[in-house]
Motif scaffolding. Sequence first.
Motif, short mmCIF file in Angstrom:
data_model
loop_
_atom_site.label_atom_id
_atom_site.label_comp_id
_atom_site.label_asym_id
_atom_site.label_seq_id
_atom_site.Cartn_x
_atom_site.Cartn_y
_atom_site.Cartn_z
N LEU A 35 6.58 -11.77 -56.73
CA LEU A 35 6.58 -13.20 -57.02
C LEU A 35 5.18 -13.82 -57.02
CD1 LEU A 35 8.40 -15.72 -57.52
CD2 LEU A 35 8.36 -16.10 -55.05
N SER A 36 4.43 -13.64 -55.92
CA SER A 36 3.11 -14.27 -55.84
C SER A 36 2.10 -13.70 -56.84
CB SER A 36 2.55 -14.16 -54.41
OG SER A 36 3.25 -15.05 -53.57
N PRO A 37 1.99 -12.36 -56.97
CA PRO A 37 1.05 -11.85 -57.98
C PRO A 37 1.32 -12.40 -59.38
CG PRO A 37 1.74 -10.07 -56.54
CD PRO A 37 2.58 -11.26 -56.18
N MET A 38 2.61 -12.55 -59.73
CA MET A 38 2.94 -13.04 -61.07
C MET A 38 2.72 -14.54 -61.18
SD MET A 38 6.37 -10.71 -61.65
CE MET A 38 7.02 -11.75 -62.95
N ARG A 39 3.16 -15.31 -60.17
CA ARG A 39 3.06 -16.77 -60.24
C ARG A 39 1.65 -17.28 -59.99
NH1 ARG A 39 7.90 -19.66 -58.57
NH2 ARG A 39 9.56 -18.97 -59.96
N VAL A 40 1.00 -16.71 -58.97
CA VAL A 40 -0.29 -17.24 -58.54
C VAL A 40 -1.44 -16.63 -59.34
CG1 VAL A 40 -1.87 -17.50 -56.57
CG2 VAL A 40 0.60 -17.69 -56.21
N ARG A 41 -1.35 -15.33 -59.58
CA ARG A 41 -2.46 -14.64 -60.24
C ARG A 41 -2.21 -14.32 -61.70
NH1 ARG A 41 -4.55 -10.03 -56.24
NH2 ARG A 41 -6.10 -9.86 -57.88
N GLY A 42 -0.99 -14.61 -62.18
CA GLY A 42 -0.71 -14.41 -63.60
C GLY A 42 -0.63 -12.95 -64.01
N ILE A 43 -0.32 -12.07 -63.06
CA ILE A 43 -0.21 -10.64 -63.39
C ILE A 43 1.11 -10.38 -64.12
CG2 ILE A 43 0.04 -8.36 -62.32
CD1 ILE A 43 -1.91 -9.31 -60.16
N LYS A 44 1.05 -9.54 -65.14
CA LYS A 44 2.25 -9.23 -65.94
C LYS A 44 3.26 -8.47 -65.09
CE LYS A 44 0.43 -9.32 -70.63
NZ LYS A 44 -0.81 -10.03 -70.32
N ARG A 45 4.56 -8.70 -65.40
CA ARG A 45 5.63 -8.15 -64.59
C ARG A 45 5.50 -6.63 -64.41
NH1 ARG A 45 10.48 -9.31 -62.53
NH2 ARG A 45 10.46 -11.43 -63.36
N GLY A 46 5.26 -5.91 -65.49
CA GLY A 46 5.20 -4.45 -65.39
C GLY A 46 4.12 -3.98 -64.43
N VAL A 47 2.96 -4.64 -64.49
CA VAL A 47 1.85 -4.28 -63.59
C VAL A 47 2.21 -4.63 -62.15
CG1 VAL A 47 -0.58 -4.74 -63.05
CG2 VAL A 47 0.16 -4.61 -65.44
N ALA A 48 2.79 -5.82 -61.97
CA ALA A 48 3.17 -6.26 -60.62
C ALA A 48 4.23 -5.35 -60.02
CB ALA A 48 3.67 -7.71 -60.65
N GLU A 49 5.18 -4.92 -60.84
CA GLU A 49 6.25 -4.05 -60.33
C GLU A 49 5.71 -2.66 -59.97
OE1 GLU A 49 9.57 -4.16 -63.02
OE2 GLU A 49 10.24 -6.12 -62.25
#
Length: 242
Positions: free
Chosen positions: A100-114
Motif C-alpha cells: 500500500l505505502s510504496p504504491m500510494r506514497v512513492r508511486g511504485i508500480k504494483r508489479g514492482v511493489a508486489e
Amino acid sequence: MIKFSAVNKWYGEYHALVDVNAEVNKGEVVVVCGPSGSGKSTLIRTVNRLEEINGGKISFDDQDIHDKKMNLNAYRSRIGFVFQQFNLFPHLSVLDNITLSPMRVRGIKRGVAEQKAADLLARVGLSSKAQSFPGQLSGGQQQRVAIARALAMDPPAMLFDEPTSALDPEMVGEVLSVMKSLAQDGMTMMCVTHEMGFAREVADRVWFMDAGKIIETGTPDEFFSHPKHERAKRFLSDLRAH
C-alpha cells in the motif's frame, strides 16, 4: 543519524522528557530500557513526530525535523516504525498491507511493489501468508508482517516501540530473530524493549531511562556487568530476581 538536543516534553504538569541529549549513529543499534513510565516510548515517538516536543531540537540526517519547510509525510516515509500493537489494516491481505505505502506514497508500480513484498515476506519467513488476512495470523506473524511493511519503504532507520510486549512468550523469539538479522545487515535501529537478552546480544549501546531522563548509557557489557547509577543497579537486580 538521530540527534536529541535538550529535548523536553510535558503532558500538562507532567514532565515526561527532561533535557534529553543523545545520538544514534548510522548503522548503530540502540536499545532504550528502563522502568515503566520512564519516558522510553515517548522518546522514540518524538523521532517521527507521533509525539510533539515542547523544547529542544531533534534532527534526523542533519535535518531539523521541526523545520516548517519539511514535508512531514515524506519524512515519515523514511523512518520505519514498528508498534506494540502491529497496526495492520485488518481488511487488507498481508500482501496489500505491505504494498500500500510504496504504491500510494512513492508511486511504485504494483508489479514492482508486489515483487518487493514477496522478497520481504521470504525474509521474515512468511512467504506462504501473502494472501492471508491479519486476523488469520498469530501475533508473532502479524508483527513480522508489520516489520516487512516498514521495510518496504526502504527506510534508512527503523524504530521499534516495545515490539514484543503484546506477544505470547513463545512468539517473542520469532520477532527478535528478524530484528537481529536487520541489525546484522547494518540497519540503524532504535528499540524500546524489555528483552534484555536482545539488548545484551544485539545492541551497540544501551540507554537507561528513569523519570524522563537518560541517566546511564554504555555498551551492553558496561551496562549489564558494571552499571554505575544506583537506579540502573536496582533495575537490573529486580530483573534478575524476577
